[in-house]
Design a protein around this motif. Structure first.
Motif, short mmCIF file in Angstrom:
data_model
loop_
_atom_site.label_atom_id
_atom_site.label_comp_id
_atom_site.label_asym_id
_atom_site.label_seq_id
_atom_site.Cartn_x
_atom_site.Cartn_y
_atom_site.Cartn_z
N ALA A 224 0.83 -1.20 0.00
CA ALA A 224 0.00 0.00 0.00
C ALA A 224 0.87 1.26 0.00
N TYR A 225 1.92 1.26 0.80
CA TYR A 225 2.85 2.39 0.83
C TYR A 225 3.48 2.59 -0.56
N THR A 226 3.92 1.49 -1.15
CA THR A 226 4.55 1.56 -2.47
C THR A 226 3.58 2.09 -3.51
N SER A 227 2.35 1.61 -3.46
CA SER A 227 1.33 2.05 -4.40
C SER A 227 1.02 3.53 -4.24
N ASN A 228 0.95 3.99 -2.97
CA ASN A 228 0.66 5.40 -2.73
C ASN A 228 1.77 6.32 -3.21
N LEU A 229 2.99 5.81 -3.26
CA LEU A 229 4.09 6.59 -3.81
C LEU A 229 4.04 6.61 -5.33
N ALA A 230 3.65 5.48 -5.91
CA ALA A 230 3.63 5.37 -7.38
C ALA A 230 2.55 6.26 -8.00
N LYS A 231 1.42 6.42 -7.31
CA LYS A 231 0.30 7.19 -7.88
C LYS A 231 0.69 8.60 -8.28
N PRO A 232 1.42 9.36 -7.44
CA PRO A 232 1.81 10.72 -7.86
C PRO A 232 3.12 10.74 -8.64
N GLY A 233 3.68 9.54 -8.94
CA GLY A 233 4.88 9.48 -9.78
C GLY A 233 6.20 9.44 -9.05
N VAL A 234 6.21 9.06 -7.78
CA VAL A 234 7.48 8.96 -7.03
C VAL A 234 8.24 7.71 -7.47
N GLU A 235 9.51 7.87 -7.78
CA GLU A 235 10.37 6.74 -8.13
C GLU A 235 10.93 6.12 -6.86
N ILE A 236 11.06 4.81 -6.84
CA ILE A 236 11.62 4.11 -5.68
C ILE A 236 12.87 3.35 -6.12
N ILE A 237 13.97 3.55 -5.41
CA ILE A 237 15.20 2.81 -5.65
C ILE A 237 15.50 1.98 -4.41
N LYS A 238 15.56 0.66 -4.55
CA LYS A 238 15.85 -0.23 -3.43
C LYS A 238 17.36 -0.41 -3.32
N ASP A 239 17.99 0.45 -2.56
CA ASP A 239 19.45 0.45 -2.44
C ASP A 239 19.84 1.33 -1.25
N ARG A 240 21.12 1.34 -0.97
CA ARG A 240 21.64 2.20 0.09
C ARG A 240 22.12 3.51 -0.50
N ALA A 241 21.85 4.61 0.21
CA ALA A 241 22.25 5.93 -0.25
C ALA A 241 23.24 6.56 0.72
N VAL A 242 24.22 7.27 0.17
CA VAL A 242 25.19 8.01 0.97
C VAL A 242 25.24 9.44 0.44
N VAL A 243 25.13 10.41 1.33
CA VAL A 243 25.20 11.81 0.93
C VAL A 243 26.65 12.16 0.60
N THR A 244 26.87 12.71 -0.58
CA THR A 244 28.23 13.06 -1.00
C THR A 244 28.43 14.56 -1.14
N GLY A 245 27.38 15.32 -0.95
CA GLY A 245 27.49 16.77 -1.04
C GLY A 245 26.16 17.41 -0.79
N PRO A 246 26.09 18.74 -0.81
CA PRO A 246 24.83 19.44 -0.53
C PRO A 246 23.69 19.06 -1.48
N ASN A 247 24.02 18.60 -2.66
CA ASN A 247 22.99 18.27 -3.65
C ASN A 247 23.23 16.93 -4.32
N SER A 248 24.06 16.07 -3.72
CA SER A 248 24.40 14.82 -4.39
C SER A 248 24.33 13.63 -3.45
N VAL A 249 23.90 12.51 -4.00
CA VAL A 249 23.75 11.26 -3.26
C VAL A 249 24.31 10.12 -4.11
N ARG A 250 25.10 9.25 -3.48
CA ARG A 250 25.62 8.08 -4.19
C ARG A 250 24.76 6.86 -3.87
N ILE A 251 24.32 6.18 -4.92
CA ILE A 251 23.57 4.92 -4.77
C ILE A 251 24.62 3.82 -4.72
#
Length: 459
Positions: free
Chosen positions: A96-123
């Motif tokens: 249900a959570y996944t579906s509610n994100l998909a309805k307005p067009g949110v992309e989901i990436i199943k991975d770990r994220a690390v912040v690399t800068g003020p505007n950048s994230v490494r997957i």
């Protein structure tokens, strides 16, 4: 400067999902990066499965009371059935959570994220970089495990829902709501349960009458309480775990669980390297609008160390989206938050405790203790406790505390008039609903006692 996304959300829990969904609704291009399961602590390994297990544990009391109403019950419990049913429900909620994100067009990436800068994230898994105009950290928290020998032999709330089998006995270290809720669960399911706590009574910070009443309820259910003591080490003892205590004693248990608090999930996220300031406890420092020390990086939920409650994280995520993507700056008011402890007896609280109110101003205290009606035909002696704390001048209701059946449901409704600055006179105007426990809140005639200049009088 163009970016891949308007918003990168790290963490697919309640706060992150609400922020992502709302931002996308307002036209933002949003991605959520979640390394485990969408739903976060609350849905997957927190309040949802916990409440389901609390329901399961309460049948024991219901079966015992049933005989006084003429029912003869021959019941048995099967742990694997409960675990499987729980997994089915949280999987449904995850979808249900996944579906509610998909309805307005949110992309989901199943991975770990690390912040690399003020505007950048490494997957991490995909070894690629994403850029975003804004980054929202909503990674939640995890159980704190004391640094003692043998700590790896214990479980936490994260593992407790999926044990291969129920232990014959369990030792739970901690005195907060997680400790007493799991003690309720295991004791109700037939496990010999012990709480060990460094303090002198469970639920530090709650109203004293509620703490005393809950303690009595735990004892009535056969839960053993060991105070002013901690676990100093754990060791294997056959199929059991042997716990050594600070008082010099040692005892074996089928399982040992740490319920000793939670810590923000900030380790390994790259936040400090990106310039994000953390508190001494490792949480992200944010302002009233959830903005960190880096203007483009925000945070909501447990990772901020503010109020670790799911509805608060959801409200923070909502207001974050309103502020940044709907040109409607909003800040969460943390002054009046209802909370519940799903122990047995159940506890619901909103506003100030008696001691807090007495330090603030002159107050009147209305207190009722009685056996809940469901117990009047049985041998059960447990008392329900309702307390209303009002300001002397004007009669504004400053706090409401309820211990007993239905406490959480009642306190949620009390939150509405209290949010409107209701007075004792407003409560008095409400017609009582009889017979109900909640009618006590609107039928108090005179204070049970008062505080004047911080001194208790009339008790």
């Amino acid at each position: 400067m163009s970016h891949d996304y308007d918003l990168i959300v790290i963490g697919g829990g309640s706060g992150g999902v609400r922020a992502a969904r709302m931002a996308a609704t307002y036209g933002a291009k949003v991605v959520v990066v979640e390394e485990f399961r969408v739903g976060g602590t609350c849905v997957i390994r927190g309040c949802v499965p916990k409440k389901l297990y609390v329901y399961a544990s309460r049948f024991k009391d219901q079966f015992e009371t049933a005989s006084s109403f003429g029912w003869q019950v021959d019941a048995s419990f099967d742990w694997p059935t409960l675990v499987a049913a729980k997994e089915k429900e949280i999987t449904r909620l995850e979808h249900a959570y996944t579906s509610n994100l998909a309805k307005p067009g949110v992309e989901i990436i199943k991975d770990r994220a690390v912040v690399t800068g003020p505007n950048s994230v490494r997957i991490v898994g995909q070894n690629r970089e994403l850029s975003g105009k804004y980054i929202l950290v909503a990674t939640g928290g995890h159980p704190f495990v004391p640094d003692i020998p043998g700590a790896e032999l214990a479980i936490t709330s994260s593992e407790a829902f999926d044990l291969p089998q129920l232990p014959h006995s369990i030792l739970i270290e901690g005195g907060g709501y997680i400790a007493v809720e799991f003690a309720t669960i295991f004791a109700g399911l037939g496990v010999n349960t012990t709480i060990v706590y460094r303090g002198d009574r469970v639920l530090r910070g709650f109203d004293e009458d509620m703490r005393t009443g809950l303690e009595a309820g735990l004892i009535e259910r056969g839960i053993k309480l060991i105070y002013q003591t901690t676990i100093t080490s754990l060791a294997s003892s056959g199929n059991d775990v042997s716990a050594s205590f600070s008082n010099g004693t040692t005892a074996p248990y089928g399982a040992v669980m740490f319920a000793t608090g939670r810590t923000a999930n900030t380790m390994g996220l790259g936040l400090e390297a990106a310039g994000v300031k953390l508190t001494v406890n490792g949480a992200i420092m944010v302002d009233a609008h959830s903005q960190s020390s880096v203007p483009s990086i925000y945070a909501v939920g447990d990772v901020t160390g503010r109020v670790a409650l799911t509805p608060v994280a959801i409200r923070e995520g909502w207001y974050f989206a309103e502020t940044l993507f709907n040109d409607n700056p909003m800040a969460v008011d943390y002054g009046l938050i209802p909370t519940a402890v799903f122990s047995e007896p159940e506890l619901g609280v909103i506003g100030l405790s008696e001691s807090e109110a007495a330090m603030k101003c002159d107050v009147d205290v209305y207190l009722a203790r009685f056996r809940p009606m469901i117990n009047t035909l049985s041998h059960k002696t447990e008392r329900m406790v309702l307390k209303l704390i009002t300001e002397k001048e004007g009669g504004m209701v400053l706090g409401c505390h309820i211990l007993g059946p239905g406490a959480a449901e009642m306190i949620q409704l009390v939150a509405i008039p209290m949010g409107m600055n209701a007075t004792k006179a407003d409560f008095d105007r409400a017609m009582a609903l009889h017979p109900s426990a909640a009618e006590e809140l609107v039928t108090f005639k005179a204070p049970s006692y008062s505080y004047r200049d911080g001194v208790k009088i009339g008790a």
